[in-house]
Write a protein that holds these residues in place. Structure first.
Motif, mmCIF file in Angstrom:
data_model
loop_
_atom_site.group_PDB
_atom_site.id
_atom_site.type_symbol
_atom_site.label_atom_id
_atom_site.label_comp_id
_atom_site.label_asym_id
_atom_site.label_seq_id
_atom_site.Cartn_x
_atom_site.Cartn_y
_atom_site.Cartn_z
ATOM 1 N N TRP A 77 0.838 -1.196 0.000
ATOM 2 C CA TRP A 77 0.000 0.000 0.000
ATOM 3 C C TRP A 77 0.877 1.250 0.000
ATOM 4 O O TRP A 77 2.055 1.187 0.390
ATOM 5 C CB TRP A 77 -0.919 0.012 1.215
ATOM 6 C CG TRP A 77 -1.803 -1.191 1.347
ATOM 7 C CD1 TRP A 77 -1.825 -2.096 2.360
ATOM 8 C CD2 TRP A 77 -2.810 -1.615 0.417
ATOM 9 N NE1 TRP A 77 -2.776 -3.057 2.124
ATOM 10 C CE2 TRP A 77 -3.399 -2.800 0.935
ATOM 11 C CE3 TRP A 77 -3.269 -1.130 -0.808
ATOM 12 C CZ2 TRP A 77 -4.410 -3.479 0.288
ATOM 13 C CZ3 TRP A 77 -4.280 -1.809 -1.453
ATOM 14 C CH2 TRP A 77 -4.838 -2.968 -0.911
ATOM 15 N N GLU B 289 2.699 4.733 0.999
ATOM 16 C CA GLU B 289 3.251 5.226 2.261
ATOM 17 C C GLU B 289 3.441 6.727 2.169
ATOM 18 O O GLU B 289 3.567 7.283 1.086
ATOM 19 C CB GLU B 289 4.591 4.544 2.566
ATOM 20 C CG GLU B 289 4.487 3.044 2.766
ATOM 21 C CD GLU B 289 5.839 2.414 3.048
ATOM 22 O OE1 GLU B 289 6.864 3.138 2.921
ATOM 23 O OE2 GLU B 289 5.888 1.216 3.381
ATOM 24 N N TYR C 93 -0.642 8.343 5.567
ATOM 25 C CA TYR C 93 -0.921 6.945 5.894
ATOM 26 C C TYR C 93 -0.300 6.581 7.232
ATOM 27 O O TYR C 93 0.848 6.920 7.515
ATOM 28 C CB TYR C 93 -0.366 6.021 4.811
ATOM 29 C CG TYR C 93 -0.894 6.330 3.433
ATOM 30 C CD1 TYR C 93 -2.099 5.797 2.998
ATOM 31 C CD2 TYR C 93 -0.194 7.187 2.580
ATOM 32 C CE1 TYR C 93 -2.593 6.084 1.739
ATOM 33 C CE2 TYR C 93 -0.679 7.483 1.323
ATOM 34 C CZ TYR C 93 -1.884 6.930 0.907
ATOM 35 O OH TYR C 93 -2.363 7.224 -0.330
ATOM 36 N N PRO D 124 -5.409 -3.444 7.155
ATOM 37 C CA PRO D 124 -5.592 -3.675 5.721
ATOM 38 C C PRO D 124 -4.920 -4.934 5.204
ATOM 39 O O PRO D 124 -5.302 -5.451 4.154
ATOM 40 C CB PRO D 124 -4.976 -2.421 5.080
ATOM 41 C CG PRO D 124 -3.974 -1.948 6.076
ATOM 42 C CD PRO D 124 -4.570 -2.266 7.416
ATOM 43 N N PRO E 96 -1.839 -6.211 -0.189
ATOM 44 C CA PRO E 96 -2.681 -6.149 -1.390
ATOM 45 C C PRO E 96 -3.048 -7.519 -1.933
ATOM 46 O O PRO E 96 -4.164 -7.732 -2.417
ATOM 47 C CB PRO E 96 -1.802 -5.366 -2.378
ATOM 48 C CG PRO E 96 -0.944 -4.497 -1.523
ATOM 49 C CD PRO E 96 -0.652 -5.333 -0.300
ATOM 50 N N PHE F 7 -7.434 -1.364 -5.591
ATOM 51 C CA PHE F 7 -6.232 -0.810 -4.962
ATOM 52 C C PHE F 7 -6.432 0.667 -4.648
ATOM 53 O O PHE F 7 -6.083 1.139 -3.567
ATOM 54 C CB PHE F 7 -5.037 -0.990 -5.900
ATOM 55 C CG PHE F 7 -3.719 -0.632 -5.275
ATOM 56 C CD1 PHE F 7 -2.975 -1.577 -4.593
ATOM 57 C CD2 PHE F 7 -3.207 0.653 -5.371
ATOM 58 C CE1 PHE F 7 -1.756 -1.261 -4.008
ATOM 59 C CE2 PHE F 7 -1.997 0.992 -4.793
ATOM 60 C CZ PHE F 7 -1.269 0.023 -4.111
ATOM 61 N N VAL G 75 -8.897 1.163 -1.634
ATOM 62 C CA VAL G 75 -8.267 0.880 -0.342
ATOM 63 C C VAL G 75 -7.278 1.981 0.017
ATOM 64 O O VAL G 75 -7.227 2.442 1.168
ATOM 65 C CB VAL G 75 -7.573 -0.492 -0.370
ATOM 66 C CG1 VAL G 75 -6.834 -0.740 0.941
ATOM 67 C CG2 VAL G 75 -8.590 -1.600 -0.593
ATOM 68 N N ALA G 76 -6.482 2.430 -0.969
ATOM 69 C CA ALA G 76 -5.500 3.483 -0.703
ATOM 70 C C ALA G 76 -6.181 4.773 -0.249
ATOM 71 O O ALA G 76 -5.723 5.446 0.680
ATOM 72 C CB ALA G 76 -4.657 3.733 -1.955
ATOM 73 N N LEU H 37 -7.382 4.324 3.303
ATOM 74 C CA LEU H 37 -6.260 4.377 4.246
ATOM 75 C C LEU H 37 -5.768 5.808 4.439
ATOM 76 O O LEU H 37 -5.359 6.191 5.541
ATOM 77 C CB LEU H 37 -5.114 3.487 3.748
ATOM 78 C CG LEU H 37 -5.382 1.981 3.785
ATOM 79 C CD1 LEU H 37 -4.229 1.219 3.155
ATOM 80 C CD2 LEU H 37 -5.626 1.503 5.217
#
Length: 467
Positions: A36, A38, A42, A279, A282, A383, A386-387, A390
């Protein structure tokens, strides 16, 4: 190879279906990073938090009233019911397609009675010919030497599995939608209570200032400013009253039935906090998100389509057989010597079709490429979702803490402004500005608390939780 071996080979191929023209399937590499994002936005989740796909929805949604509403929605929501029926429909289509691999045995009985004129009877006299027949037979069973029927069966199976994943995806989305509307109702009820409290305070201040104006202890502009604040607060009460009613309607529609009043939240503060989650990696998300699994099953179905299109270039062999009894009259059907049988194999070899089969193959190959692109796009969308969740998770706590600190400062500011007005040092304008800022900050705290709940609901959903 002996003649006997050659005679056994076609039957062996037909029964085992070992020949397949479909390309060998390999799971494509996911077109996303292996970790994921950074950065400052995050923050790592708690190491002890469970992964979303391992956490049942009853262990994530901890509020008892919300659990009962969610369970009611799973039982009565019409969209979820439609998704389940589509799964049943796809399962039936798969069974139909699978049945074509085996012969269909039918019983039959028929009778004919015909008068032949003297000119064609061969005896010089008119004849009445009667014939009855009964038996069982196999009609047009295709011997699947080149895997055409098996490829069609595999396509139907993958389409059925895709609808199962679509049903899971609908279930996850429904849980998240109902939870979000439930939280929106709790938020709007809390905002309505704050607006009503503010209106009561403004009305009390307005009455006091109006009396002071009437006795000449206050200016008219202060009285009018106090009236403006009352009217603004009354408007907010109407706005949130409407919002609460709309939330109720939305919740009833999602659930599919009227939600009992005792299950509804009084305020956002009365809702039990949601369980925290991690999480994971991935690769775990890609394995457990039903929309991605659905896209992969659709890709496999398109791959099987190519096998059927390739098999169309080869001969199709079918077999029709029957065994039974025949007689000149019904009573003689089962007498000795009346048995009859028929064996009728057929082979169809395509020679010329003006390029139709080749065009069909190209169309199925293009369909497979489209399914591949859709599968890769589903991974990329997952993806990104989720990103984003987060990134919100990593910043909402800081934003909420800042808003709560701001609210505390504005509460003190309002107290000081009111004291200065009561002491005759400042005009009522300072009190109004402080009230307006404090009210906005308090509503901001409610909205950010709602956003934090919503972020957890969204993160649980996009990580594949709730199956």
């Amino acid at each position: 190879m002996s003649l006997k071996a050659w005679s056994i080979l076609p039957l062996s191929l037909a029964m085992t279906g070992c020949v397949s023209m479909a390309p060998r399937y390999r799971t494509p590499e996911p077109p996303v990073p292996k970790a994921w994002p950074e950065g400052p936005a995050y923050k790592a989740g708690a190491a002890t938090s469970p992964a979303a796909h391992e956490l049942p929805w009853r262990d994530f949604y901890l509020d008892e009233g919300m659990r009962k509403v969610l369970n009611l929605a799973l039982e009565t929501n019409r969209d979820l019911r439609i998704a389940a029926l589509r799964t049943e429909q796809a399962r039936a289509y798969y069974r139909i397609q699978r049945a074509d691999l085996l012969p269909k045995v039918n019983a039959f009985a028929q009778g004919t009675k015909q008068r032949l004129p003297a000119s064609v009877s061969g005896t010089g006299q008119a004849l009445v010919v009667e014939q009855d027949q009964a038996g069982v037979g196999i009609s047009a069973w295709e011997l699947d030497f080149f895997g055409r029927v098996r490829s069609l069966k595999n396509r139907a199976l993958e389409q059925y599995l895709a609808t199962e994943q679509a049903q899971d995806s609908a279930r996850i989305s429904l849980l998240a939608e109902v939870a979000n509307v439930y939280l929106a109702l709790a938020t709007d009820r809390e905002s309505l209570a704050l607006a009503q409290e503010t209106l009561a305070s403004q009305e009390a201040s307005y009455k006091l200032i109006q009396r002071r104006f009437e006795v000449g202890a206050s200016s008219e502009i202060d009285a009018r400013r106090a009236q403006v604040s009352v009217d603004a607060a009354r408007g907010d009460v109407a706005v949130f009253t409407r919002a609460v009613a709309i939330d109720r309607n939305a919740l009833d529609l999602l659930v599919g039935a009227p939600v009992p009043a005792e299950l509804l939240p009084a305020s956002l503060g009365s809702v039990t906090p949601l369980k925290d989650i991690t999480p994971g990696l991935p690769s775990e998300v890609l394995t457990h998100r039903p929309d991605i699994l659905m896209a992969e099953h659709q890709l496999k179905a398109a791959n099987a389509d190519i096998g059927a299109a390739r098999a169309a270039f080869f001969p199709r062999i079918s077999l029709t057989t029957s065994v039974g009894t025949m007689g000149n009259e019904l009573s003689g059907l089962f007498k000795s010597g009346s048995s009859t049988w028929a064996f009728s194999p057929q082979i169809v070899l395509p020679i010329f079709d003006t390029g139709a089969r080749r065009a069909n193959l190209k169309a199925t190959e293009a369909g497979r490429d489209i399914a591949l692109a859709q599968y890769e796009k589903a991974i990329q969308v997952a993806f990104r979702e989720v990103a984003d969740a987060l990134a919100q998770r990593g910043t909402l706590d800081d934003q909420l803490a800042a808003q709560e600190s701001l609210t505390q400062a504005l509460e003190r500011t309002h107290s000081l402004a009111k004291a200065r007005y009561d002491a005759g040092i400042d005009s009522y304008l300072g009190v109004l500005d402080a009230q307006r800022s404090l009210y906005s900050a308090q509503q901001g705290v409610i909205a950010l608390r709602r956003a934090r709940y919503g972020n957890l609901v969204g993160l649980y959903k996009v990580l594949g939780g709730g199956r």
